[in-house]
Design an enzyme around this catalytic site. Structure first.
Site, PDB file in Angstrom:
ATOM      1  N   TYR A   7       1.134  -1.339  -0.140  1.00 55.86           N
ATOM      2  CA  TYR A   7       0.309   0.398   0.179  1.00 55.86           C
ATOM      3  C   TYR A   7       1.236   1.241  -0.640  1.00 55.86           C
ATOM      4  O   TYR A   7       1.812   1.436   0.744  1.00 55.86           O
ATOM      5  CB  TYR A   7      -1.142  -0.249   1.477  1.00 55.86           C
ATOM      6  N   ASP A  50       9.400   2.462  -0.112  1.00 58.27           N
ATOM      7  CA  ASP A  50       8.276   2.889   0.967  1.00 58.27           C
ATOM      8  C   ASP A  50       8.777   2.847   2.065  1.00 58.27           C
ATOM      9  O   ASP A  50       8.180   1.624   2.416  1.00 58.27           O
ATOM     10  CB  ASP A  50       6.914   2.728   0.204  1.00 58.27           C
ATOM     11  N   LYS A 104       4.722   9.941   8.498  1.00 58.15           N
ATOM     12  CA  LYS A 104       4.569  10.283   9.787  1.00 58.15           C
ATOM     13  C   LYS A 104       5.548   9.525  10.838  1.00 58.15           C
ATOM     14  O   LYS A 104       5.689  11.071  11.987  1.00 58.15           O
ATOM     15  CB  LYS A 104       4.370   8.225  10.104  1.00 58.15           C
TER      16      LYS A 104
HETATM   17  N1  HOZ Z   1      -4.296   3.035   6.566  1.00 59.91           N
HETATM   18  C1  HOZ Z   1      -4.187   3.343   7.852  1.00 59.91           C
HETATM   19  C2  HOZ Z   1      -3.158   2.152   8.331  1.00 59.91           C
HETATM   20  N2  HOZ Z   1      -1.549   1.107   7.289  1.00 59.91           N
HETATM   21  C3  HOZ Z   1      -4.740   3.734   8.278  1.00 59.91           C
HETATM   22  C4  HOZ Z   1      -4.598   5.279   8.249  1.00 59.91           C
HETATM   23  C5  HOZ Z   1      -5.543   5.622   9.721  1.00 59.91           C
HETATM   24  O1  HOZ Z   1      -7.096   5.231   9.725  1.00 59.91           O
HETATM   25  O2  HOZ Z   1      -5.477   6.416  10.698  1.00 59.91           O
END
Ligand code: HOZ
Length: 430
Positions: A144, A239, A267
């Site tokens: 992802y 990534d 992050k």
């Molecule tokens: N897709 C995010 C984790 N891989 C989640 C992000 C969120 O809901 O804060």
């Protein structure tokens, strides 16, 4: 557990926010029940609006390496806010943070700050396309890279969890340039390259996947990608939005001793504030506007609050190299405890761990790619999640995510978690 206030907020939220949440996984849809609304976080714990306390393993999906609200980040933010929140003009902190990233991750000769991991990956692919003059790129099933159109094809994380790995709204044109390969399978990459000779701009990969649950790449796979990219003049993008500064000071690339051409971050480099970055070889990065023709911009990019928190986080990591030993010790302890809980119920579910990231898959075979990950029994995961929550342990409300251990987790937290795992497994696995 009393959840009256959370329920009422959720009902209100659903009137104004799609699904009541600002990011899909949080809605608890994949595990059943309603989301809890969080009031505050401190160290290894979070507290919801009804006053329930949880030992938690999301850490804002990765950045909280030192637990919630560490004093040095709070102090940096309070100092920064005295001077204002955003200028849309350069600040000293941007330079300091960029320099620090470059020192800590040697492949990053130059770096551009953005506001999220999605922006970082989008911009990195654009840079690769602009640099090579080619349009196609390879991504891996289950990885992802945020929610830009051309990444939402067999994507992991929330997209996979909610059964929409390929999202409506992604045009055929957009999808056509995304070539899908299988994680940990070099042969699948070679075949694609053969069919698309001199047309591929980039290969983008999570060197340790965290978005189909934790799945580690083999050394052979990543070394193979590096060799192919060099030979074919393809830009290799790591990534490291999840793994950067988490699995090692220099990210997964340090562990594997591989130098990608570009790296994306998110992050952690904002210490929990909205931030992302992409960087790498000078030759490529100098093609980014205004030094080159590849356009990339953002009013809040390098925002002083995000930079203050990020600099504090990275500087803390740099001056306390022992944190990775602490994380390893705590995570290994937790892994051992979960394995012994599994042993006690005679089940051999796959438990994948890469440093302080781990995922328990409810399938009794090795999970090393997307096809294996999706064999996990997600209904069982949902039950496990609820049992754990009832015992005061807050895990990701979705199977295809990682649990993150922080330096703030105490032995008592870990023991409580292991007991909860054992009790929960006994209840859900008949
Ligand atoms: N897709 C995010 C984790 N891989 C989640 C992000 C969120 O809901 O804060």
């Amino acid at each position: 557990m009393n959840t009256v206030k959370s329920e009422s907020l959720f009902n209100e939220a659903k009137k104004y926010i799609p699904g009541g949440v600002n990011s899909p996984v949080r809605a608890f849809k994949a595990v059943g029940g309603n989301p809890l609304f969080i009031q505050k976080g401190e160290g290894s714990k979070i507290y919801d609006v009804d006053g329930n306390e949880f030992i938690e393993y999301i850490g804002s999906w990765g950045p909280h390496l030192f637990g919630h609200n560490p004093p040095f980040i709070k102090e940096a933010l309070l100092n920064a806010i005295e001077n204002g929140t955003s200028f849309g003009a350069p600040t000293r902190l941007e330079v300091k943070t960029a320099k620090l990233i470059s020192e800590m991750v040697p492949s990053v000769e130059m770096v551009r700050m953005v506001n999220s991991g999605t922006e970082a990956t989008m911009s990195a692919v654009r840079a690769a396309r602009g640099y090579t003059g080619r349009e196609k790129f390879i991504k891996f099933e289950g990885c992802y890279h945020g929610h830009a159109d051309y990444f939402l094809i067999k994507a992991g994380s929330g997209a996979l969890t909610l059964g929409i790995p390929t999202s409506p709204g992604v045009t055929k044109g957009n999808a056509a340039d995304t070539l899908m390969a299988s994680y940990n399978n070099l042969e699948s990459v070679k075949q694609i390259i053969k069919k698309n000779k001199n047309e591929i701009a980039a290969i983008i990969v999570e060197p340790i996947a965290g978005n189909m649950g934790v799945v580690q790449a083999t050394e052979e796979f990543l070394n193979g990608l590096r060799a192919i990219c060099t030979e074919e003049r393809i830009v290799l993008i790591f990534d490291e939005v999840m793994t950067g500064f988490r699995v090692a000071k220099g990210g997964a690339q340090q562990l594997y001793n591989i130098r990608p051409d570009l790296t994306t971050f998110g992050k952690i480099i904002g210490g929990g504030l909205p931030v992302g970055a992409f960087g790498g070889r000078k030759e490529i990065m100098e093609m980014i506007a205004p030094s080159g023709p590849i356009y990339q911009a953002g009013t809040l990019s390098g925002n002083p609050l995000a930079m203050a928190a990020g600099y504090a986080a990275l500087n803390h990591i740099k001056s306390n190299p022992d944190i990775y030993n602490q994380l390893e010790e705590k995570s290994a302890y937790l892994e051992k405890g979960i394995k012994s809980a599994l042993h006690s119920i005679n089940r051999d579910f796959a438990l994948n761990r890469a440093g302080s990231m781990m995922t328990l898959f409810f399938v009794e075979e090795q999970v090393n790619n997307y096809d294996a990950a999706i064999k996990s029994n997600t209904v069982l995961y949902g039950k496990f999640f609820s049992e754990m929550l009832n015992r005061g342990i807050y895990l990701a409300p979705a199977q295809f995510e990682a649990a993150f251990v922080s330096t703030a987790h105490t032995k008592e937290d870990l023991d409580k978690t292991i007991n909860a795992v054992e009790e929960s497994l006994r209840i859900i696995v008949k």
